[in-house]
Scaffold this active site. Structure first.
Site, PDB file in Angstrom:
ATOM      1  N   ASN A 209       0.848  -1.194   0.000  1.00 45.45           N
ATOM      2  CA  ASN A 209       0.000   0.000   0.000  1.00 45.45           C
ATOM      3  C   ASN A 209       0.886   1.248   0.000  1.00 45.45           C
ATOM      4  O   ASN A 209       2.108   1.142  -0.025  1.00 45.45           O
ATOM      5  CB  ASN A 209      -0.959  -0.033   1.206  1.00 45.45           C
ATOM      6  CG  ASN A 209      -0.219  -0.028   2.518  1.00 45.45           C
ATOM      7  OD1 ASN A 209       0.460   0.936   2.856  1.00 45.45           O
ATOM      8  ND2 ASN A 209      -0.308  -1.141   3.254  1.00 45.45           N
ATOM      9  N   ALA A 274       0.722   1.887  11.520  1.00 43.91           N
ATOM     10  CA  ALA A 274       1.048   1.150  10.285  1.00 43.91           C
ATOM     11  C   ALA A 274      -0.212   0.850   9.477  1.00 43.91           C
ATOM     12  O   ALA A 274      -1.308   0.712  10.027  1.00 43.91           O
ATOM     13  CB  ALA A 274       1.742  -0.161  10.645  1.00 43.91           C
ATOM     14  N   ASP A 278      -4.860  -6.317   5.063  1.00 40.30           N
ATOM     15  CA  ASP A 278      -5.917  -7.162   5.636  1.00 40.30           C
ATOM     16  C   ASP A 278      -5.870  -8.577   5.066  1.00 40.30           C
ATOM     17  O   ASP A 278      -6.374  -9.515   5.665  1.00 40.30           O
ATOM     18  CB  ASP A 278      -7.289  -6.537   5.346  1.00 40.30           C
ATOM     19  CG  ASP A 278      -7.514  -5.297   6.213  1.00 40.30           C
ATOM     20  OD1 ASP A 278      -7.102  -5.321   7.385  1.00 40.30           O
ATOM     21  OD2 ASP A 278      -8.066  -4.305   5.701  1.00 40.30           O
ATOM     22  N   ILE A 306      -4.139  -7.168  14.051  1.00 39.96           N
ATOM     23  CA  ILE A 306      -3.213  -7.016  15.191  1.00 39.96           C
ATOM     24  C   ILE A 306      -3.849  -6.146  16.270  1.00 39.96           C
ATOM     25  O   ILE A 306      -3.838  -6.476  17.459  1.00 39.96           O
ATOM     26  CB  ILE A 306      -1.872  -6.390  14.729  1.00 39.96           C
ATOM     27  CG1 ILE A 306      -1.301  -7.188  13.547  1.00 39.96           C
ATOM     28  CG2 ILE A 306      -0.866  -6.338  15.869  1.00 39.96           C
ATOM     29  CD1 ILE A 306      -0.138  -6.517  12.844  1.00 39.96           C
ATOM     30  N   LYS A 336     -14.576   1.360  14.348  1.00 39.61           N
ATOM     31  CA  LYS A 336     -13.266   0.715  14.592  1.00 39.61           C
ATOM     32  C   LYS A 336     -12.840   0.889  16.037  1.00 39.61           C
ATOM     33  O   LYS A 336     -12.285  -0.025  16.658  1.00 39.61           O
ATOM     34  CB  LYS A 336     -12.201   1.323  13.674  1.00 39.61           C
ATOM     35  CG  LYS A 336     -12.146   0.651  12.321  1.00 39.61           C
ATOM     36  CD  LYS A 336     -11.098   1.186  11.395  1.00 39.61           C
ATOM     37  CE  LYS A 336     -11.348   0.590  10.013  1.00 39.61           C
ATOM     38  NZ  LYS A 336     -10.789   1.316   8.919  1.00 39.61           N
TER      39      LYS A 336
HETATM   40  O1  PMT Z   1       2.705   6.234   6.523  1.00 37.11           O
HETATM   41  P1  PMT Z   1       2.217   7.564   6.001  1.00 37.11           P
HETATM   42  O2  PMT Z   1       2.496   7.737   4.534  1.00 37.11           O
HETATM   43  O3  PMT Z   1       2.699   8.718   6.832  1.00 37.11           O
HETATM   44  O4  PMT Z   1       0.617   7.554   6.095  1.00 37.11           O
HETATM   45  C1  PMT Z   1      -0.014   7.584   7.340  1.00 37.11           C
HETATM   46  C2  PMT Z   1      -1.196   6.616   7.393  1.00 37.11           C
HETATM   47  C3  PMT Z   1      -2.276   7.068   6.419  1.00 37.11           C
HETATM   48  C4  PMT Z   1      -0.742   5.191   7.039  1.00 37.11           C
HETATM   49  C5  PMT Z   1      -1.713   6.669   8.884  1.00 37.11           C
HETATM   50  O5  PMT Z   1      -2.133   7.973   9.183  1.00 37.11           O
HETATM   51  C6  PMT Z   1      -2.888   5.712   9.078  1.00 37.11           C
HETATM   52  O6  PMT Z   1      -4.053   6.034   8.877  1.00 37.11           O
HETATM   53  N1  PMT Z   1      -2.562   4.472   9.514  1.00 37.11           N
HETATM   54  C7  PMT Z   1      -3.533   3.354   9.618  1.00 37.11           C
HETATM   55  C8  PMT Z   1      -3.731   2.723   8.270  1.00 37.11           C
HETATM   56  C9  PMT Z   1      -4.703   1.552   8.302  1.00 37.11           C
HETATM   57  O7  PMT Z   1      -4.314   0.466   8.049  1.00 37.11           O
HETATM   58  O8  PMT Z   1      -5.917   1.863   8.688  1.00 37.11           O
HETATM   59  P2  PMT Z   1      -7.145   0.815   8.807  1.00 37.11           P
HETATM   60  O9  PMT Z   1      -8.322   1.691   8.973  1.00 37.11           O
HETATM   61  O10 PMT Z   1      -7.107  -0.151   7.660  1.00 37.11           O
HETATM   62  O11 PMT Z   1      -6.828   0.019  10.134  1.00 37.11           O
HETATM   63  C10 PMT Z   1      -7.327   0.441  11.404  1.00 37.11           C
HETATM   64  C11 PMT Z   1      -6.307   0.150  12.489  1.00 37.11           C
HETATM   65  O12 PMT Z   1      -6.126  -1.267  12.615  1.00 37.11           O
HETATM   66  C12 PMT Z   1      -4.917   0.729  12.246  1.00 37.11           C
HETATM   67  O13 PMT Z   1      -4.412   1.190  13.481  1.00 37.11           O
HETATM   68  C13 PMT Z   1      -4.126  -0.467  11.733  1.00 37.11           C
HETATM   69  O14 PMT Z   1      -2.743  -0.359  12.085  1.00 37.11           O
HETATM   70  C14 PMT Z   1      -4.779  -1.620  12.456  1.00 37.11           C
HETATM   71  N2  PMT Z   1      -4.746  -2.909  11.726  1.00 37.11           N
HETATM   72  C15 PMT Z   1      -5.366  -3.039  10.519  1.00 37.11           C
HETATM   73  C16 PMT Z   1      -5.379  -4.269   9.875  1.00 37.11           C
HETATM   74  C17 PMT Z   1      -4.734  -5.360  10.488  1.00 37.11           C
HETATM   75  N3  PMT Z   1      -4.701  -6.544   9.905  1.00 37.11           N
HETATM   76  N4  PMT Z   1      -4.120  -5.196  11.678  1.00 37.11           N
HETATM   77  C18 PMT Z   1      -4.120  -4.000  12.300  1.00 37.11           C
HETATM   78  O15 PMT Z   1      -3.548  -3.851  13.390  1.00 37.11           O
END
Ligand code: PMT
Length: 402
Positions: A209, A274, A278, A306, A336
């Site tokens: 990504n 991070a 998924d 995670i 979330k």
């Molecule tokens: O790295 P940069 O270029 O500075 O960009 C920053 C960012 C956009 C990556 C950052 O601000 C951000 O939004 N990070 C979370 C990205 C993400 O994966 O979001 P999500 O909405 O898909 O996931 C929600 C949360 O669950 C996040 O804290 C993620 O780390 C966590 N997660 C998601 C999937 C997974 N399998 N395990 C997780 O722990």
């Protein structure tokens, strides 16, 4: 307010150098120990004697002067100080430190120090807006240098525009705020994740990504500067590890899962910035996949979540999650926050200009399970990290130790 804090004030050759006398004087009034290093050009604008009188310390100009306090002065000073502020910082000096030149006392100290560095640029507006200067500022910002100003208004060269050095009072307030919140998380252990995981398809390809890691790295730096023992679990990025941070490199979501979960019981706070995949390919080909002219269907299997797992296991830890959304920001983020049982959720709409993946800035809202919500305007990822530190300290029940 700054008793016991040691600040190096660097002065370079611009007309705003006369204002730096007030910076030194104000820092002294706050009881900071102040050292001054000037470039040769700066001495054309203001005398070392003025700065020596105001700082009550010897002033450094030449690398080869007789030692005043220590043997290898530039190294000793670099290690001695808690922060460095260069004001004014000329276009030439910004260019020098961006590429790491060390051809005088001040630039040598800047290369040797691990203390946080602030710069207050001051120059003619055309010089400030020149792409070369803007690139240098971007490079410094990415390296964690904090840029104060510049302001807009009448300039000594007779023009009106951006490039005026920020006023002494504001420079000192910024420094004082930073130095007095530095140890807010002293004694705490923090874990941050950053970057985008890479899920291999074959030995040369992966699903990934657009995360650059900037958000997570800025948070790691802010945690470390706030005194926390900080571990950064990082997916691949081009970024340098912030000084003092323990970095653990991973590639895949499964590796990140393992690295985070094994350290979770020992830490006080986890911030999951991070972008974790998924899904991962069900099969990783041992050899490079060849094209054969026909369509190819990829089977994906889910990765563990995670953050949700941490939410299930958490005891006393403060858990901070991010939500990267492209629609219905608040509703999705709130969902979330509850599903993953976090104490604070940072929501960013990654479709907005200046927010989310890759940019130097972000536009975020902090959501709390008690219904509180704080919306922030566009700001640098380092500033977002500073706001996060204050909220984490509140959630940990920490009072400022200063
Ligand atoms: O790295 P940069 O270029 O500075 O960009 C920053 C960012 C956009 C990556 C950052 O601000 C951000 O939004 N990070 C979370 C990205 C993400 O994966 O979001 P999500 O909405 O898909 O996931 C929600 C949360 O669950 C996040 O804290 C993620 O780390 C966590 N997660 C998601 C999937 C997974 N399998 N395990 C997780 O722990």
């Amino acid at each position: 307010m700054l008793a016991g804090k040691k600040v190096l004030v660097g002065i370079t050759g611009g007309i705003a150098a006369y204002k730096t006398a007030e910076v030194v004087s104000r820092l002294r009034k706050l009881h900071a120990e102040v050292h001054v290093a000037m470039t040769k050009s700066a001495t054309e604008f203001i005398t070392p004697l003025t700065l020596r009188s105001l700082s009550a310390n010897p002033v450094y100009v030449d690398l080869f002067d007789e030692p005043k306090l220590w043997n290898v002065e530039h190294i000793a000073l670099a290690e001695h100080v808690d922060a460095v502020i260069v004001a004014p910082a000329t276009a030439n000096f910004l260019a020098k430190i961006a590429i790491g030149l060390a051809d005088d006392f001040l630039s040598t100290v800047l290369l040797a120090t691990r203390a946080p560095i602030f710069v207050a640029p001051a120059m003619n507006q055309a010089m400030y807006l020149h792409p070369a200067t803007q690139n240098n500022l971007t490079c410094l910002r990415e390296r964690g240098v904090k840029i104060i100003g510049p302001g807009t208004g009448f300039q000594a060269c007779g023009t009106d525009g951006i490039g005026r050095m920020t006023e002494a009072l504001e420079i000192v307030e910024t420094l004082a705020q930073f130095l007095s919140s530095r140890k807010l998380l002293k004694g705490k252990k923090a874990l941050v994740t950053a970057g985008g995981t890479q899920e291999p398809l074959d030995p040369v390809r992966y699903l990934g990504n657009r995360s650059s890691g900037r958000m997570g790295y800025a948070i790691a730096q802010a945690l470390q500067e706030a005194g926390a023992e900080t571990t950064l679990i990082s997916a691949p990025t081009d970024l340098a590890t912030p000084s003092g941070v323990n970095r653990v490199s991973v590639h895949t979501a499964l590796e990140m899962f393992e690295a985070v979960l094994s350290r979770f019981p020992e830490v006080d706070v986890v911030i999951k910035a991070a972008a974790v995949a998924d899904f991962r390919p069900a099969v990783q080909a041992e050899q490079k996949i060849k094209k054969n002219g026909s369509n190819r269907v990829l089977e994906l299997v889910p990765n563990p979540d995670i953050l949700a797992e941490l939410g299930r296991r958490k005891t006393s830890q403060v858990l901070v999650g991010f939500a990267a959304e492209t629609e219905n920001l608040l509703a999705n983020a709130e969902d979330k926050m509850r599903r993953k049982n976090v104490n604070l959720l940072v929501a960013n709409d990654v479709t907005k200009q200046g927010a989310g993946f890759g940019s130097l800035t972000n536009i975020v809202s902090f959501l709390f399970p008690d219904g509180r919500k704080i919306d922030f305007p566009q700001m640098s990822k380092h500033e977002v990290a500073q706001h996060l530190i204050r909220e984490i300290a509140n959630l940990l029940g920490v009072e400022s130790k200063e």
